[in-house]
Design an enzyme around this catalytic site. Sequence first.
Site, mmCIF file in Angstrom:
data_model
loop_
_atom_site.group_PDB
_atom_site.id
_atom_site.type_symbol
_atom_site.label_atom_id
_atom_site.label_comp_id
_atom_site.label_asym_id
_atom_site.label_seq_id
_atom_site.Cartn_x
_atom_site.Cartn_y
_atom_site.Cartn_z
ATOM 1 N N SER A 94 0.835 -1.212 0.000
ATOM 2 C CA SER A 94 0.000 0.000 0.000
ATOM 3 C C SER A 94 0.861 1.250 0.000
ATOM 4 O O SER A 94 2.003 1.240 0.456
ATOM 5 C CB SER A 94 -0.912 0.006 1.230
HETATM 6 N N1 SAH Z 1 -0.281 -4.628 4.083
HETATM 7 C C1 SAH Z 1 0.357 -5.205 2.944
HETATM 8 C C2 SAH Z 1 -0.482 -5.004 1.725
HETATM 9 C C3 SAH Z 1 -0.618 -6.255 0.959
HETATM 10 S S1 SAH Z 1 -1.823 -6.247 -0.319
HETATM 11 C C4 SAH Z 1 1.778 -4.701 2.784
HETATM 12 O O1 SAH Z 1 2.201 -3.850 3.562
HETATM 13 O O2 SAH Z 1 2.474 -5.189 1.900
HETATM 14 C C5 SAH Z 1 -3.109 -7.176 0.409
HETATM 15 C C6 SAH Z 1 -2.828 -8.600 0.737
HETATM 16 O O3 SAH Z 1 -4.041 -9.177 1.184
HETATM 17 C C7 SAH Z 1 -2.368 -9.465 -0.433
HETATM 18 O O4 SAH Z 1 -1.107 -9.994 -0.124
HETATM 19 C C8 SAH Z 1 -3.431 -10.555 -0.526
HETATM 20 O O5 SAH Z 1 -2.915 -11.826 -0.868
HETATM 21 C C9 SAH Z 1 -3.998 -10.547 0.860
HETATM 22 N N2 SAH Z 1 -5.326 -11.128 1.022
HETATM 23 C C10 SAH Z 1 -6.407 -11.028 0.213
HETATM 24 N N3 SAH Z 1 -7.439 -11.742 0.704
HETATM 25 C C11 SAH Z 1 -7.006 -12.298 1.875
HETATM 26 C C12 SAH Z 1 -7.583 -13.157 2.854
HETATM 27 N N4 SAH Z 1 -8.846 -13.596 2.754
HETATM 28 N N5 SAH Z 1 -6.838 -13.523 3.912
HETATM 29 C C13 SAH Z 1 -5.565 -13.123 4.047
HETATM 30 N N6 SAH Z 1 -4.945 -12.318 3.167
HETATM 31 C C14 SAH Z 1 -5.652 -11.911 2.082
#
Ligand code: SAH
Length: 250
Positions: A94
Amino acid sequence: MKERPSFPARLDFLAGKPNSKRPTPRGVPVQGIGLDSRAVRMNMVHQLAGQGIADPLVLSAMGSVERHRFVDSALVNQAYEDTSLPIGLGQTISKPGVVARMAELLRNGASGRLGRVLEIGTGCGYQAAVLSLLAHEVYSIERLRGLHDKARDNLRNLRLANLHLLFGDGMAGYAKGAPYAAIIAAAGGEAVPQAWVDQLAVGGRLVAPVATGAACAGRQALVVIDKTAQGLRQTVLEAVHFVPLKSGVA
Ligand code: SAH
Protein backbone atom coordinates in the site's frame (compact mmCIF):
# COMPACT_ATOMS: atom_id res chain seq x y z
CA MET A 1 -12.53 14.32 22.35
CA LYS A 2 -8.98 13.65 23.40
CA GLU A 3 -6.56 16.54 23.38
CA ARG A 4 -4.03 16.34 20.60
CA PRO A 5 -0.64 17.97 20.63
CA SER A 6 -0.34 21.14 18.60
CA PHE A 7 1.34 20.94 15.21
CA PRO A 8 5.01 21.58 16.11
CA ALA A 9 4.81 19.07 18.98
CA ARG A 10 3.84 16.32 16.56
CA LEU A 11 7.13 16.40 14.82
CA ASP A 12 9.46 16.92 17.71
CA PHE A 13 10.85 13.42 17.29
CA LEU A 14 12.31 14.53 14.00
CA ALA A 15 15.75 15.99 13.81
CA GLY A 16 15.87 19.66 12.92
CA LYS A 17 13.04 22.13 12.68
CA PRO A 18 9.64 20.78 11.80
CA ASN A 19 8.40 22.29 8.59
CA SER A 20 5.83 20.49 6.48
CA LYS A 21 6.63 22.74 3.50
CA ARG A 22 10.20 21.53 3.37
CA PRO A 23 11.07 20.88 -0.26
CA THR A 24 12.02 17.44 -1.50
CA PRO A 25 15.75 16.97 -0.89
CA ARG A 26 16.59 16.53 -4.55
CA GLY A 27 20.25 16.01 -3.82
CA VAL A 28 19.61 12.99 -1.63
CA PRO A 29 20.87 9.91 -3.43
CA VAL A 30 18.27 7.21 -3.02
CA GLN A 31 20.47 4.68 -4.78
CA GLY A 32 22.76 4.21 -1.81
CA ILE A 33 19.62 3.99 0.24
CA GLY A 34 21.16 2.11 3.14
CA LEU A 35 23.18 5.21 4.01
CA ASP A 36 20.66 7.90 3.24
CA SER A 37 17.29 6.30 3.73
CA ARG A 38 16.64 8.15 6.98
CA ALA A 39 16.73 11.52 5.24
CA VAL A 40 14.43 10.29 2.48
CA ARG A 41 12.10 8.75 5.02
CA MET A 42 11.98 11.95 7.07
CA ASN A 43 10.97 13.78 3.92
CA MET A 44 8.18 11.26 3.46
CA VAL A 45 7.08 11.84 7.05
CA HIS A 46 6.98 15.60 6.48
CA GLN A 47 4.81 15.02 3.45
CA LEU A 48 2.48 12.77 5.46
CA ALA A 49 2.20 15.49 8.11
CA GLY A 50 1.46 17.97 5.32
CA GLN A 51 -1.33 15.67 4.11
CA GLY A 52 -2.90 15.89 7.56
CA ILE A 53 -1.51 12.86 9.42
CA ALA A 54 -1.23 14.17 12.97
CA ASP A 55 -0.87 11.16 15.29
CA PRO A 56 2.71 11.41 16.64
CA LEU A 57 3.02 7.65 17.11
CA VAL A 58 1.99 7.04 13.50
CA LEU A 59 4.45 9.62 12.16
CA SER A 60 7.17 8.16 14.34
CA ALA A 61 6.46 4.60 13.13
CA MET A 62 6.40 5.72 9.49
CA GLY A 63 9.74 7.39 10.11
CA SER A 64 11.36 4.31 11.55
CA VAL A 65 10.22 1.39 9.37
CA GLU A 66 12.51 1.10 6.35
CA ARG A 67 10.03 0.66 3.50
CA HIS A 68 12.83 0.11 0.99
CA ARG A 69 13.61 -3.22 2.68
CA PHE A 70 10.15 -4.51 1.74
CA VAL A 71 10.28 -3.93 -2.01
CA ASP A 72 12.30 -5.60 -4.77
CA SER A 73 15.72 -4.11 -5.35
CA ALA A 74 14.62 -2.74 -8.74
CA LEU A 75 11.97 -0.62 -7.00
CA VAL A 76 14.08 0.69 -4.13
CA ASN A 77 14.29 4.14 -5.74
CA GLN A 78 10.53 4.49 -5.44
CA ALA A 79 10.23 3.11 -1.93
CA TYR A 80 9.55 6.49 -0.30
CA GLU A 81 7.25 7.89 -2.96
CA ASP A 82 3.56 7.94 -2.13
CA THR A 83 2.77 5.11 -4.45
CA SER A 84 1.77 1.47 -4.21
CA LEU A 85 4.31 -0.95 -5.67
CA PRO A 86 4.13 -4.56 -6.88
CA ILE A 87 5.27 -7.19 -4.37
CA GLY A 88 4.69 -10.28 -6.52
CA LEU A 89 1.78 -12.67 -7.07
CA GLY A 90 -0.31 -9.78 -8.39
CA GLN A 91 -0.35 -7.98 -5.04
CA THR A 92 0.88 -4.54 -3.99
CA ILE A 93 2.38 -2.82 -0.99
CA SER A 94 0.00 0.00 0.00
CA LYS A 95 0.96 3.66 -0.45
CA PRO A 96 2.61 5.16 2.63
CA GLY A 97 -0.17 7.78 2.71
CA VAL A 98 -2.81 5.06 2.92
CA VAL A 99 -0.91 3.03 5.53
CA ALA A 100 -0.54 6.15 7.69
CA ARG A 101 -4.16 7.22 7.18
CA MET A 102 -5.52 3.80 8.12
CA ALA A 103 -3.18 3.51 11.10
CA GLU A 104 -4.31 6.90 12.34
CA LEU A 105 -7.97 5.96 11.96
CA LEU A 106 -7.28 2.68 13.74
CA ARG A 107 -5.63 4.41 16.69
CA ASN A 108 -8.43 6.94 16.94
CA GLY A 109 -6.37 9.35 19.01
CA ALA A 110 -5.24 6.78 21.61
CA SER A 111 -2.45 8.16 23.77
CA GLY A 112 -0.39 4.98 24.12
CA ARG A 113 -0.11 1.81 22.08
CA LEU A 114 -3.21 -0.13 21.10
CA GLY A 115 -3.77 -3.55 22.64
CA ARG A 116 -4.08 -6.53 20.27
CA VAL A 117 -4.43 -5.77 16.57
CA LEU A 118 -5.41 -8.09 13.69
CA GLU A 119 -4.24 -7.32 10.15
CA ILE A 120 -5.76 -9.15 7.19
CA GLY A 121 -3.36 -9.24 4.23
CA THR A 122 0.27 -9.31 5.39
CA GLY A 123 1.58 -8.91 1.85
CA CYS A 124 5.27 -8.04 2.12
CA GLY A 125 4.94 -7.29 5.82
CA TYR A 126 5.51 -3.52 5.68
CA GLN A 127 2.25 -2.42 7.26
CA ALA A 128 2.56 -5.21 9.82
CA ALA A 129 5.93 -3.76 10.87
CA VAL A 130 4.39 -0.29 11.20
CA LEU A 131 1.51 -1.71 13.25
CA SER A 132 3.92 -3.56 15.53
CA LEU A 133 5.18 -0.16 16.68
CA LEU A 134 1.66 1.07 17.36
CA ALA A 135 0.24 -1.88 19.28
CA HIS A 136 1.25 -4.26 22.03
CA GLU A 137 0.50 -7.34 19.94
CA VAL A 138 -0.12 -7.76 16.20
CA TYR A 139 -1.49 -10.82 14.39
CA SER A 140 -1.20 -10.61 10.61
CA ILE A 141 -2.76 -13.15 8.25
CA GLU A 142 -1.86 -13.80 4.62
CA ARG A 143 -3.62 -16.24 2.27
CA LEU A 144 -0.77 -16.59 -0.27
CA ARG A 145 2.02 -18.85 0.92
CA GLY A 146 4.58 -17.07 -1.27
CA LEU A 147 3.88 -13.72 0.34
CA HIS A 148 3.64 -15.13 3.84
CA ASP A 149 7.16 -16.52 3.34
CA LYS A 150 8.38 -13.28 1.79
CA ALA A 151 7.06 -11.27 4.74
CA ARG A 152 8.79 -13.64 7.15
CA ASP A 153 12.08 -13.09 5.29
CA ASN A 154 11.61 -9.32 5.16
CA LEU A 155 10.81 -9.14 8.87
CA ARG A 156 13.35 -11.60 10.21
CA ASN A 157 16.10 -9.09 10.93
CA LEU A 158 13.74 -6.62 12.54
CA ARG A 159 13.04 -9.06 15.38
CA LEU A 160 9.62 -7.66 16.18
CA ALA A 161 8.72 -9.98 19.03
CA ASN A 162 5.14 -8.70 19.26
CA LEU A 163 4.34 -9.45 15.60
CA HIS A 164 2.86 -12.85 14.73
CA LEU A 165 2.59 -13.89 11.09
CA LEU A 166 -0.11 -16.40 10.22
CA PHE A 167 -0.80 -18.28 7.01
CA GLY A 168 -4.50 -18.74 6.35
CA ASP A 169 -7.75 -17.27 5.13
CA GLY A 170 -8.22 -13.97 6.91
CA MET A 171 -11.92 -13.89 6.01
CA ALA A 172 -12.40 -15.98 9.15
CA GLY A 173 -10.27 -13.61 11.21
CA TYR A 174 -8.16 -15.28 13.88
CA ALA A 175 -10.35 -16.28 16.79
CA LYS A 176 -7.47 -17.35 19.03
CA GLY A 177 -6.25 -13.76 19.35
CA ALA A 178 -9.68 -12.23 19.86
CA PRO A 179 -10.99 -9.89 21.10
CA TYR A 180 -9.02 -7.24 19.20
CA ALA A 181 -8.70 -3.59 20.04
CA ALA A 182 -8.40 -2.98 16.31
CA ILE A 183 -8.75 -4.84 13.01
CA ILE A 184 -7.34 -3.58 9.72
CA ALA A 185 -7.78 -5.07 6.27
CA ALA A 186 -5.36 -4.46 3.40
CA ALA A 187 -7.69 -6.06 0.84
CA GLY A 188 -11.21 -5.02 -0.09
CA GLY A 189 -14.27 -7.28 -0.13
CA GLU A 190 -17.96 -6.93 -0.95
CA ALA A 191 -18.74 -6.58 2.73
CA VAL A 192 -17.00 -6.78 6.09
CA PRO A 193 -16.99 -10.46 7.17
CA GLN A 194 -19.07 -11.10 10.27
CA ALA A 195 -16.11 -12.93 11.88
CA TRP A 196 -14.15 -9.66 12.01
CA VAL A 197 -16.99 -7.83 13.72
CA ASP A 198 -17.43 -10.72 16.17
CA GLN A 199 -13.70 -10.70 17.00
CA LEU A 200 -13.60 -6.95 17.65
CA ALA A 201 -13.61 -5.94 21.31
CA VAL A 202 -16.31 -3.64 22.62
CA GLY A 203 -14.66 -0.23 22.31
CA GLY A 204 -12.64 -1.52 19.37
CA ARG A 205 -12.40 -0.18 15.84
CA LEU A 206 -12.19 -1.86 12.45
CA VAL A 207 -10.86 -0.13 9.31
CA ALA A 208 -11.31 -1.81 5.92
CA PRO A 209 -11.76 -1.04 2.24
CA VAL A 210 -15.22 -2.19 1.14
CA ALA A 211 -16.84 -2.27 -2.29
CA THR A 212 -19.39 0.46 -2.91
CA GLY A 213 -22.12 0.26 -5.53
CA ALA A 214 -22.06 -2.46 -8.17
CA ALA A 215 -19.50 -5.16 -7.38
CA CYS A 216 -18.18 -5.25 -10.95
CA ALA A 217 -17.49 -1.48 -10.94
CA GLY A 218 -14.56 -2.10 -8.61
CA ARG A 219 -15.19 1.01 -6.53
CA GLN A 220 -14.18 0.89 -2.90
CA ALA A 221 -14.36 3.18 0.09
CA LEU A 222 -12.65 3.12 3.43
CA VAL A 223 -15.10 1.99 6.09
CA VAL A 224 -14.67 2.45 9.83
CA ILE A 225 -16.74 0.33 12.21
CA ASP A 226 -16.77 1.18 15.90
CA LYS A 227 -18.10 -1.48 18.24
CA THR A 228 -19.70 0.18 21.23
CA ALA A 229 -21.72 -1.16 24.15
CA GLN A 230 -24.77 0.21 22.27
CA GLY A 231 -23.93 -1.56 19.02
CA LEU A 232 -22.04 -0.91 15.80
CA ARG A 233 -21.42 2.50 14.28
CA GLN A 234 -20.30 2.57 10.65
CA THR A 235 -18.68 5.50 8.90
CA VAL A 236 -17.93 5.52 5.18
CA LEU A 237 -14.92 7.65 4.24
CA GLU A 238 -12.96 8.39 1.07
CA ALA A 239 -12.65 6.27 -2.05
CA VAL A 240 -9.67 3.89 -2.08
CA HIS A 241 -8.21 1.26 -4.34
CA PHE A 242 -7.08 -2.02 -2.79
CA VAL A 243 -6.49 -5.50 -4.14
CA PRO A 244 -9.50 -7.81 -3.70
CA LEU A 245 -10.16 -9.78 -0.55
CA LYS A 246 -10.31 -13.41 -1.62
CA SER A 247 -11.32 -16.55 0.23
CA GLY A 248 -9.27 -19.70 0.67
CA VAL A 249 -5.51 -20.05 0.58
CA ALA A 250 -3.09 -20.52 -2.31
N1 SAH B 1 -0.28 -4.63 4.08
C1 SAH B 1 0.36 -5.21 2.94
C2 SAH B 1 -0.48 -5.00 1.73
C3 SAH B 1 -0.62 -6.26 0.96
S1 SAH B 1 -1.82 -6.25 -0.32
C4 SAH B 1 1.78 -4.70 2.78
O1 SAH B 1 2.20 -3.85 3.56
O2 SAH B 1 2.47 -5.19 1.90
C5 SAH B 1 -3.11 -7.18 0.41
C6 SAH B 1 -2.83 -8.60 0.74
O3 SAH B 1 -4.04 -9.18 1.18
C7 SAH B 1 -2.37 -9.46 -0.43
O4 SAH B 1 -1.11 -9.99 -0.12
C8 SAH B 1 -3.43 -10.56 -0.53
O5 SAH B 1 -2.92 -11.83 -0.87
C9 SAH B 1 -4.00 -10.55 0.86
N2 SAH B 1 -5.33 -11.13 1.02
C10 SAH B 1 -6.41 -11.03 0.21
N3 SAH B 1 -7.44 -11.74 0.70
C11 SAH B 1 -7.01 -12.30 1.87
C12 SAH B 1 -7.58 -13.16 2.85
N4 SAH B 1 -8.85 -13.60 2.75
N5 SAH B 1 -6.84 -13.52 3.91
C13 SAH B 1 -5.56 -13.12 4.05
N6 SAH B 1 -4.95 -12.32 3.17
C14 SAH B 1 -5.65 -11.91 2.08
